[in-house]
Design an enzyme around this catalytic site. Structure first.
Site, PDB file in Angstrom:
ATOM      1  N   SER A 140      90.769  25.852  26.788  1.00 50.24           N
ATOM      2  CA  SER A 140      91.174  25.194  25.632  1.00 50.24           C
ATOM      3  C   SER A 140      89.433  23.634  26.059  1.00 50.24           C
ATOM      4  O   SER A 140      88.991  24.177  27.035  1.00 50.24           O
ATOM      5  CB  SER A 140      92.046  24.228  26.005  1.00 50.24           C
ATOM      6  OG  SER A 140      92.142  23.071  25.268  1.00 50.24           O
ATOM      7  N   TYR A 153      98.707  20.941  32.802  1.00 56.70           N
ATOM      8  CA  TYR A 153      98.109  22.268  31.065  1.00 56.70           C
ATOM      9  C   TYR A 153      96.368  22.147  31.518  1.00 56.70           C
ATOM     10  O   TYR A 153      95.535  23.343  31.116  1.00 56.70           O
ATOM     11  CB  TYR A 153      97.968  21.021  30.236  1.00 56.70           C
ATOM     12  CG  TYR A 153      97.672  22.023  28.182  1.00 56.70           C
ATOM     13  CD1 TYR A 153      98.265  22.895  27.984  1.00 56.70           C
ATOM     14  CD2 TYR A 153      95.763  21.667  27.789  1.00 56.70           C
ATOM     15  CE1 TYR A 153      97.403  23.567  26.649  1.00 56.70           C
ATOM     16  CE2 TYR A 153      95.347  22.084  27.052  1.00 56.70           C
ATOM     17  CZ  TYR A 153      96.444  23.357  26.088  1.00 56.70           C
ATOM     18  OH  TYR A 153      96.539  23.847  25.140  1.00 56.70           O
TER      19      TYR A 153
HETATM   20  N1  LIG Z   1      96.755  23.687  18.683  1.00 56.59           N
HETATM   21  C1  LIG Z   1      95.113  23.495  19.737  1.00 56.59           C
HETATM   22  O1  LIG Z   1      94.646  21.744  19.342  1.00 56.59           O
HETATM   23  C2  LIG Z   1      94.543  23.872  20.904  1.00 56.59           C
HETATM   24  C3  LIG Z   1      94.077  23.225  21.341  1.00 56.59           C
HETATM   25  C4  LIG Z   1      92.907  24.408  22.672  1.00 56.59           C
HETATM   26  C5  LIG Z   1      93.883  25.143  23.110  1.00 56.59           C
HETATM   27  N2  LIG Z   1      95.087  25.145  21.832  1.00 56.59           N
HETATM   28  C6  LIG Z   1      95.488  26.745  22.736  1.00 56.59           C
HETATM   29  O2  LIG Z   1      95.839  27.667  21.810  1.00 56.59           O
HETATM   30  C7  LIG Z   1      97.080  28.706  22.145  1.00 56.59           C
HETATM   31  C8  LIG Z   1      97.756  29.091  20.637  1.00 56.59           C
HETATM   32  O3  LIG Z   1      98.369  27.614  21.009  1.00 56.59           O
HETATM   33  P1  LIG Z   1      98.626  26.756  19.505  1.00 56.59           P
HETATM   34  O4  LIG Z   1      97.689  25.501  19.051  1.00 56.59           O
HETATM   35  O5  LIG Z   1      98.309  27.911  18.391  1.00 56.59           O
HETATM   36  O6  LIG Z   1      99.984  26.283  19.537  1.00 56.59           O
HETATM   37  P2  LIG Z   1     101.623  27.139  18.745  1.00 56.59           P
HETATM   38  O7  LIG Z   1     102.701  26.639  20.034  1.00 56.59           O
HETATM   39  O8  LIG Z   1     101.636  27.212  18.076  1.00 56.59           O
HETATM   40  O9  LIG Z   1     101.529  29.011  19.700  1.00 56.59           O
HETATM   41  C9  LIG Z   1     102.078  29.053  20.821  1.00 56.59           C
HETATM   42  C10 LIG Z   1     102.177  30.557  20.436  1.00 56.59           C
HETATM   43  O10 LIG Z   1     102.892  31.043  21.565  1.00 56.59           O
HETATM   44  C11 LIG Z   1     104.259  30.793  22.067  1.00 56.59           C
HETATM   45  N3  LIG Z   1     104.484  31.063  23.629  1.00 56.59           N
HETATM   46  C12 LIG Z   1     104.747  30.032  24.092  1.00 56.59           C
HETATM   47  N4  LIG Z   1     105.582  30.168  24.967  1.00 56.59           N
HETATM   48  C13 LIG Z   1     105.225  31.660  25.486  1.00 56.59           C
HETATM   49  C14 LIG Z   1     105.742  32.094  26.508  1.00 56.59           C
HETATM   50  N5  LIG Z   1     106.602  32.184  27.328  1.00 56.59           N
HETATM   51  N6  LIG Z   1     105.202  33.696  25.763  1.00 56.59           N
HETATM   52  C15 LIG Z   1     105.463  34.598  25.051  1.00 56.59           C
HETATM   53  N7  LIG Z   1     104.489  33.954  24.101  1.00 56.59           N
HETATM   54  C16 LIG Z   1     104.970  32.145  24.729  1.00 56.59           C
HETATM   55  C17 LIG Z   1     105.109  30.067  21.332  1.00 56.59           C
HETATM   56  O11 LIG Z   1     106.545  30.659  20.659  1.00 56.59           O
HETATM   57  C18 LIG Z   1     103.495  30.506  19.845  1.00 56.59           C
HETATM   58  O12 LIG Z   1     104.002  31.371  18.933  1.00 56.59           O
HETATM   59  C19 LIG Z   1      97.652  28.355  23.794  1.00 56.59           C
HETATM   60  O13 LIG Z   1      96.451  29.252  24.041  1.00 56.59           O
HETATM   61  C20 LIG Z   1      96.848  26.392  23.461  1.00 56.59           C
HETATM   62  O14 LIG Z   1      97.009  26.196  24.185  1.00 56.59           O
HETATM   63  C21 LIG Z   1      95.686  25.155  21.305  1.00 56.59           C
END
Ligand SMILES: NC(=O)c1ccc[n+]([C@@H]2O[C@H](COP(=O)([O-])OP(=O)(O)OC[C@H]3O[C@@H](n4cnc5c(N)ncnc54)[C@H](O)[C@@H]3O)[C@@H](O)[C@H]2O)c1
Length: 267
Positions: A140, A153
């Site tokens: 991130s 986080y």
């Molecule tokens: N959305 C943002 O702004 C952003 C920014 C930087 C990094 N990220 C990272 O990107 C990745 C994807 O996030 P996103 O934005 O698509 O969010 P999201 O919440 O839509 O998707 C995350 C997915 O991970 C799954 N998940 C959560 N805990 C889990 C577990 N214990 N085992 C298996 N699956 C699990 C959830 O069910 C969900 O489908 C994450 O690692 C997040 O930290 C997101």
């Protein structure tokens, strides 16, 4: 010709958000994908939509060692090999450090950091057995700089960058490249104001629209490109790092943030 023709790639957290878009794009580029998530209904529906020839859903809690062993078995039974992994699953919790309960801190570490470690440890030997491949970890913006009120986080995402570098060094000899994506703010359920605080109860649509407007306004000001990112844009970076276009790149965190981390503009 697709950019991932013939490849078999495991994507965690693939039921929605960025993982879902990665699954859709990777299949469009010729890969077969194994989708791991705790959201069984959404994951199963997505795999069915992509088709049994191309996609399988396996219930996976990335923090549970035994779930990883089961996923690898199911993936190899379905498609014969694994030659790529996208460690995408993650959770976000907002709290001041001094107010963060230990249980919450540990859960964020379990999913974001231990989950990534278990993924590398379990899947890398299978990728090596298939003759080499790629691992893309999801760090991130908050893995490269500080961000108030997301201490747990941010700690885990800094750790994911560190794991990426170490894994790249240790696995290069087995033909495995390991890189990380570092998204800024991306429009997924994770950043949706209605999902951020489920404990607040049912969402009032007018209030939600107001929150969405406030979030849009926030990113218009914070991000040089003037908007929140789209999950498809992160998927295209993960595609680049999973395919031959990045054949001489390993051990690197790649920022995709609309210029947010470039600095502060006084204008
Ligand atoms: N959305 C943002 O702004 C952003 C920014 C930087 C990094 N990220 C990272 O990107 C990745 C994807 O996030 P996103 O934005 O698509 O969010 P999201 O919440 O839509 O998707 C995350 C997915 O991970 C799954 N998940 C959560 N805990 C889990 C577990 N214990 N085992 C298996 N699956 C699990 C959830 O069910 C969900 O489908 C994450 O690692 C997040 O930290 C997101």
């Amino acid at each position: 010709m697709g950019k991932l023709d013939g490849r078999v790639i495991v994507i965690t957290g693939a039921a929605r958000g960025q993982g879902e878009q990665e699954a859709r794009l990777f299949v469009a580029e010729g890969a077969r994908v194994v989708l791991g998530d705790v959201l069984e209904e959404q994951g199963t529906a997505l795999a069915a939509e992509l088709g049994a020839e191309r996609a399988r859903f396996v219930r996976l809690d990335v923090a549970v060692e035994g779930d990883w062993a089961a996923l690898v078995g199911a993936a190899e039974e379905a498609f014969g090999k694994i030659d790529g992994l996208v460690n995408n699953a993650g959770i976000l919790r907002f709290n001041a450090l001094v107010d963060t309960p230990l249980e919450e801190f540990r859960r964020v570490l379990d999913v974001n950091q231990t989950g990534c470690f278990l993924g590398i440890r379990t899947v890398a030997p299978r990728i090596a057995a298939a003759g080499g491949g790629t691992i893309v970890n999801t760090a991130s913006y908050a893995g490269l700089t500080g961000m108030a009120f997301v201490g747990a986080y941010a700690a885990t995402k800094h750790a994911v960058v560190g794991l990426t570098r170490v894994a790249a060094l240790e696995l290069a000899g087995q033909g495995i490249r390991v890189n990380a994506v570092c998204p800024g703010a991306v429009d997924t359920p994770m950043t949706n104001p209605a999902v951020l605080d489920p404990s607040a109860g049912p969402v009032d649509p007018a209030g939600q629209a107001e929150s969405v407007r406030a979030v849009d306004e926030l990113y218009r000001k914070l991000v040089p490109l003037g908007r929140i990112g789209r999950p498809e844009e992160v998927a295209r970076l993960a595609l680049f790092l999973s395919g031959e276009d990045s054949s001489y790149i390993t051990g690197q965190p790649f920022v995709i943030d609309g210029g947010w981390l470039a600095g502060v503009s006084p204008f």
